[in-house]
Design a protein around this motif. Structure first.
Motif, PDB file in Angstrom:
ATOM      1  N   LYS A 142      41.482  44.558  28.001  1.00 14.71           N
ATOM      2  CA  LYS A 142      42.678  45.367  29.325  1.00 14.71           C
ATOM      3  C   LYS A 142      42.910  46.803  28.343  1.00 14.71           C
ATOM      4  CE  LYS A 142      45.943  43.934  30.655  1.00 14.71           C
ATOM      5  NZ  LYS A 142      46.118  43.765  32.465  1.00 14.71           N
ATOM      6  N   ASN A 143      43.045  47.000  27.453  1.00 14.44           N
ATOM      7  CA  ASN A 143      42.923  48.697  27.323  1.00 14.44           C
ATOM      8  C   ASN A 143      41.196  49.062  27.887  1.00 14.44           C
ATOM      9  OD1 ASN A 143      41.432  50.297  25.062  1.00 14.44           O
ATOM     10  ND2 ASN A 143      43.970  50.376  24.399  1.00 14.44           N
ATOM     11  N   LEU A 144      40.321  48.242  28.012  1.00 10.63           N
ATOM     12  CA  LEU A 144      39.419  49.049  28.750  1.00 10.63           C
ATOM     13  C   LEU A 144      39.595  48.917  30.143  1.00 10.63           C
ATOM     14  CD1 LEU A 144      35.983  48.326  26.792  1.00 10.63           C
ATOM     15  CD2 LEU A 144      36.846  50.326  26.968  1.00 10.63           C
ATOM     16  N   LYS A 145      40.068  48.554  30.607  1.00  6.69           N
ATOM     17  CA  LYS A 145      41.226  48.628  32.210  1.00  6.69           C
ATOM     18  C   LYS A 145      40.483  47.572  32.725  1.00  6.69           C
ATOM     19  CE  LYS A 145      43.254  52.904  31.142  1.00  6.69           C
ATOM     20  NZ  LYS A 145      43.778  52.739  30.670  1.00  6.69           N
ATOM     21  N   PHE A 146      40.450  46.847  31.621  1.00  2.00           N
ATOM     22  CA  PHE A 146      40.126  45.651  33.041  1.00  2.00           C
ATOM     23  C   PHE A 146      40.980  44.517  33.991  1.00  2.00           C
ATOM     24  CE2 PHE A 146      35.902  44.912  30.680  1.00  2.00           C
ATOM     25  CZ  PHE A 146      35.416  44.650  31.438  1.00  2.00           C
ATOM     26  N   ILE A 147      41.680  44.228  34.638  1.00  3.64           N
ATOM     27  CA  ILE A 147      42.463  43.331  35.192  1.00  3.64           C
ATOM     28  C   ILE A 147      42.234  42.463  35.493  1.00  3.64           C
ATOM     29  CG2 ILE A 147      43.493  43.504  38.089  1.00  3.64           C
ATOM     30  CD1 ILE A 147      42.813  46.011  36.794  1.00  3.64           C
ATOM     31  N   HIS A 148      43.516  41.139  34.633  1.00  2.80           N
ATOM     32  CA  HIS A 148      43.592  39.720  34.659  1.00  2.80           C
ATOM     33  C   HIS A 148      43.450  39.161  36.138  1.00  2.80           C
ATOM     34  CE1 HIS A 148      46.054  36.222  33.884  1.00  2.80           C
ATOM     35  NE2 HIS A 148      45.044  36.089  33.893  1.00  2.80           N
ATOM     36  N   GLU A 149      42.706  39.166  36.427  1.00  9.76           N
ATOM     37  CA  GLU A 149      43.032  38.628  38.008  1.00  9.76           C
ATOM     38  C   GLU A 149      42.934  37.142  38.574  1.00  9.76           C
ATOM     39  OE1 GLU A 149      38.387  38.936  39.161  1.00  9.76           O
ATOM     40  OE2 GLU A 149      38.864  40.929  39.534  1.00  9.76           O
ATOM     41  N   GLY A 150      43.556  36.394  36.999  1.00 11.93           N
ATOM     42  CA  GLY A 150      44.601  35.097  37.236  1.00 11.93           C
ATOM     43  C   GLY A 150      43.834  34.080  36.287  1.00 11.93           C
ATOM     44  N   THR A 151      44.521  33.302  36.155  1.00 10.70           N
ATOM     45  CA  THR A 151      44.504  31.973  34.930  1.00 10.70           C
ATOM     46  C   THR A 151      43.699  30.669  35.687  1.00 10.70           C
ATOM     47  OG1 THR A 151      45.924  32.769  33.763  1.00 10.70           O
ATOM     48  CG2 THR A 151      45.883  30.509  32.752  1.00 10.70           C
ATOM     49  N   ILE A 152      43.195  30.184  35.017  1.00  7.98           N
ATOM     50  CA  ILE A 152      42.060  29.071  35.599  1.00  7.98           C
ATOM     51  C   ILE A 152      42.886  27.968  34.425  1.00  7.98           C
ATOM     52  CG2 ILE A 152      40.357  27.853  36.252  1.00  7.98           C
ATOM     53  CD1 ILE A 152      39.180  30.160  36.948  1.00  7.98           C
ATOM     54  N   ARG A 153      43.445  27.378  35.020  1.00  7.31           N
ATOM     55  CA  ARG A 153      44.667  25.917  33.843  1.00  7.31           C
ATOM     56  C   ARG A 153      43.955  24.926  33.526  1.00  7.31           C
ATOM     57  NH1 ARG A 153      48.589  24.033  36.495  1.00  7.31           N
ATOM     58  NH2 ARG A 153      47.070  23.650  38.769  1.00  7.31           N
ATOM     59  N   ASP A 154      43.564  24.351  32.820  1.00  5.43           N
ATOM     60  CA  ASP A 154      43.097  23.193  31.961  1.00  5.43           C
ATOM     61  C   ASP A 154      41.699  23.296  32.362  1.00  5.43           C
ATOM     62  OD1 ASP A 154      45.480  22.750  30.742  1.00  5.43           O
ATOM     63  OD2 ASP A 154      45.047  20.787  31.837  1.00  5.43           O
ATOM     64  N   ASN A 155      40.727  24.492  32.056  1.00  8.25           N
ATOM     65  CA  ASN A 155      39.108  24.290  32.605  1.00  8.25           C
ATOM     66  C   ASN A 155      38.203  24.452  31.340  1.00  8.25           C
ATOM     67  OD1 ASN A 155      37.860  25.857  34.807  1.00  8.25           O
ATOM     68  ND2 ASN A 155      37.104  27.422  33.530  1.00  8.25           N
ATOM     69  N   PHE A 156      38.691  24.631  30.580  1.00  8.13           N
ATOM     70  CA  PHE A 156      37.874  24.378  29.713  1.00  8.13           C
ATOM     71  C   PHE A 156      38.238  23.327  28.177  1.00  8.13           C
ATOM     72  CE2 PHE A 156      35.688  26.186  25.505  1.00  8.13           C
ATOM     73  CZ  PHE A 156      33.864  26.160  26.132  1.00  8.13           C
TER      74      PHE A 156
END
Length: 178
Positions: A142-156
């Motif tokens: 986030k500090n490097l300006k990445f955007i949180h595009e979404g959360t994939i639930r129970d993915n792993f």
């Protein structure tokens, strides 16, 4: 290929980096958000798959050893997996030894990898996947300006429990405005 920053040198992983790679992959503190403990054979296979010539159309990771200039100590590894065709995207990854975490080396090395990915390789997008709960990695991105595009639930599944994956992305034109 060699990338230099103020405090670091990033260079392609080589056979002499085996001990570092093994230590990173056997450290519960390092891999707790990455994978269940690896078998020795899995670590060796992952290491061998990262050796050899790389270019942006390769089907394997660009793996770079992170060295501290002042001491020549090996701090970790960083790099990305290219998906040049058809999307011109790369998936970022990094692992740092615990004693070097929280000192800005992750951010400095990741910024250098982004510079290389966007301005030398001309990727359109760099993506990252962070297991929910891995607050330091999420904050770094986030500090490097990445955007949180979404959360994939129970993915792993990690340690027998389902985990959510946080998907982050940074587009080339966003990076070039930093």
């Amino acid at each position: 290929m060699k990338i230099e920053t103020e405090r670091l040198i990033l260079q392609p992983i080589c056979k002499n980096d085996w001990e570092l790679f093994e230590e990173l992959h056997k450290s519960n503190e390092v891999i707790k958000y990455v994978n269940d403990p690896f078998k020795d054979s899995e670590i060796k296979e992952r290491f061998n798959s990262r050796l050899g010539k790389w270019d942006k159309t390769s089907n394997h990771w660009l793996a770079l050893t992170i060295l501290e200039k002042e001491t020549n100590n090996k701090l970790g590894i960083t790099g990305f997996y290219p998906e040049w065709e058809p999307y011109k995207q790369a998936e970022l990854g990094f692992l740092l030894l615990p004693k070097y975490q929280g000192k800005g080396f992750g951010k400095e090395s990741t910024a250098a990898v982004l510079e290389y990915a966007f301005n030398e390789c001309h990727f359109h997008k760099v993506i990252a996947t962070v297991t929910e709960g891995n607050l330091p990695s999420f904050a770094l991105l986030k500090n490097l300006k990445f955007i949180h595009e979404g959360t994939i639930r129970d993915n792993f599944k990690l340690c027998g429990k389902w985990q959510h994956d946080l998907k982050l992305g940074l587009l080339r034109h966003e990076y070039n405005t930093i």
